[in-house]
Design a protein around this motif. Structure first.
Motif, PDB file in Angstrom:
ATOM      1  N   GLU A   1      -0.324   1.265   9.642  1.00 21.04           N
ATOM      2  CA  GLU A   1      -0.497   2.722   9.737  1.00 21.04           C
ATOM      3  C   GLU A   1       0.860   3.398   9.909  1.00 21.04           C
ATOM      4  O   GLU A   1       1.707   2.929  10.664  1.00 21.04           O
ATOM      5  CB  GLU A   1      -1.395   3.075  10.922  1.00 21.04           C
ATOM      6  N   LEU A   2       1.043   4.508   9.223  1.00 26.69           N
ATOM      7  CA  LEU A   2       2.280   5.265   9.312  1.00 26.69           C
ATOM      8  C   LEU A   2       2.378   5.952  10.669  1.00 26.69           C
ATOM      9  O   LEU A   2       1.492   6.708  11.056  1.00 26.69           O
ATOM     10  CB  LEU A   2       2.329   6.307   8.194  1.00 26.69           C
TER      11      LEU A   2
ATOM     12  N   GLN B   1       6.571   8.861  -2.223  1.00 28.00           N
ATOM     13  CA  GLN B   1       5.703   7.771  -1.790  1.00 28.00           C
ATOM     14  C   GLN B   1       6.469   6.778  -0.937  1.00 28.00           C
ATOM     15  O   GLN B   1       7.649   6.516  -1.191  1.00 28.00           O
ATOM     16  CB  GLN B   1       5.104   7.043  -2.994  1.00 28.00           C
TER      17      GLN B   1
ATOM     18  N   ASP C   1       6.044   2.783   0.890  1.00 25.02           N
ATOM     19  CA  ASP C   1       5.312   1.523   0.817  1.00 25.02           C
ATOM     20  C   ASP C   1       5.051   1.025   2.233  1.00 25.02           C
ATOM     21  O   ASP C   1       5.936   0.469   2.873  1.00 25.02           O
ATOM     22  CB  ASP C   1       6.107   0.509   0.022  1.00 25.02           C
ATOM     23  N   LEU C   2       3.840   1.235   2.736  1.00 24.01           N
ATOM     24  CA  LEU C   2       3.502   0.842   4.097  1.00 24.01           C
ATOM     25  C   LEU C   2       3.369  -0.674   4.245  1.00 24.01           C
ATOM     26  O   LEU C   2       3.502  -1.197   5.346  1.00 24.01           O
ATOM     27  CB  LEU C   2       2.211   1.532   4.538  1.00 24.01           C
ATOM     28  N   SER C   3       3.127  -1.390   3.162  1.00 21.74           N
ATOM     29  CA  SER C   3       2.964  -2.844   3.238  1.00 21.74           C
ATOM     30  C   SER C   3       4.278  -3.541   3.579  1.00 21.74           C
ATOM     31  O   SER C   3       4.278  -4.690   4.022  1.00 21.74           O
ATOM     32  CB  SER C   3       2.405  -3.402   1.929  1.00 21.74           C
TER      33      SER C   3
ATOM     34  N   VAL D   1       6.185   2.058  10.833  1.00 21.80           N
ATOM     35  CA  VAL D   1       4.832   1.595  10.537  1.00 21.80           C
ATOM     36  C   VAL D   1       4.393   0.650  11.642  1.00 21.80           C
ATOM     37  O   VAL D   1       5.176  -0.207  12.077  1.00 21.80           O
ATOM     38  CB  VAL D   1       4.800   0.862   9.169  1.00 21.80           C
TER      39      VAL D   1
ATOM     40  N   MET E   1       0.827  -1.155   0.000  1.00 24.34           N
ATOM     41  CA  MET E   1       0.000   0.000   0.000  1.00 24.34           C
ATOM     42  C   MET E   1       0.889   1.242   0.000  1.00 24.34           C
ATOM     43  O   MET E   1       1.661   1.470   0.922  1.00 24.34           O
ATOM     44  CB  MET E   1      -0.896  -0.030   1.226  1.00 24.34           C
ATOM     45  N   LEU E   2       0.823   2.026  -1.057  1.00 24.91           N
ATOM     46  CA  LEU E   2       1.631   3.234  -1.177  1.00 24.91           C
ATOM     47  C   LEU E   2       0.896   4.423  -0.575  1.00 24.91           C
ATOM     48  O   LEU E   2      -0.311   4.575  -0.751  1.00 24.91           O
ATOM     49  CB  LEU E   2       1.941   3.525  -2.645  1.00 24.91           C
ATOM     50  N   GLU E   3       1.648   5.251   0.142  1.00 21.04           N
ATOM     51  CA  GLU E   3       1.093   6.483   0.697  1.00 21.04           C
ATOM     52  C   GLU E   3       2.007   7.631   0.295  1.00 21.04           C
ATOM     53  O   GLU E   3       3.232   7.521   0.370  1.00 21.04           O
ATOM     54  CB  GLU E   3       0.990   6.404   2.213  1.00 21.04           C
ATOM     55  N   THR E   4       1.406   8.716  -0.144  1.00 22.63           N
ATOM     56  CA  THR E   4       2.169   9.898  -0.506  1.00 22.63           C
ATOM     57  C   THR E   4       2.387  10.748   0.737  1.00 22.63           C
ATOM     58  O   THR E   4       1.450  11.020   1.482  1.00 22.63           O
ATOM     59  CB  THR E   4       1.435  10.714  -1.580  1.00 22.63           C
ATOM     60  N   ILE E   5       3.649  11.118   0.947  1.00 22.01           N
ATOM     61  CA  ILE E   5       3.995  11.995   2.067  1.00 22.01           C
ATOM     62  C   ILE E   5       4.759  13.188   1.514  1.00 22.01           C
ATOM     63  O   ILE E   5       5.289  13.138   0.404  1.00 22.01           O
ATOM     64  CB  ILE E   5       4.842  11.263   3.131  1.00 22.01           C
TER      65      ILE E   5
END
Length: 62
Positions: free
Chosen positions: A51-52, A19, A21-23, A46, A1-5
């Motif tokens: 969750e970040l 980005q 990768d939280l996975s 994480v 799961m990618l999250e943009t920060i």
């Protein structure tokens, strides 16, 4: 799961989006700044639910 920060480069101070990768869980890796191209060590924390928790940035001089 990618999250943009959004991060602030510890070298040039410019803010840019990237980005993570939280996975993959907590991890450390090196990414070049999108503005000045200097290497930033990025440490991503994480939790067990994916969750970040936080992001720490370091230069190659730290």
């Amino acid at each position: 799961m990618l999250e943009t920060i959004t991060i602030d480069c510890p070298y040039c101070g410019e803010r840019y989006a990237t980005q993570v990768d939280l996975s993959a869980g907590s991890q450390s890796y090196v990414e070049d700044c999108a503005v000045c191209c200097r290497p930033i060590e990025i440490a991503v924390r994480v939790d067990e639910d994916g969750e970040l928790l936080g992001v720490d940035l370091r230069t190659d001089r730290d």
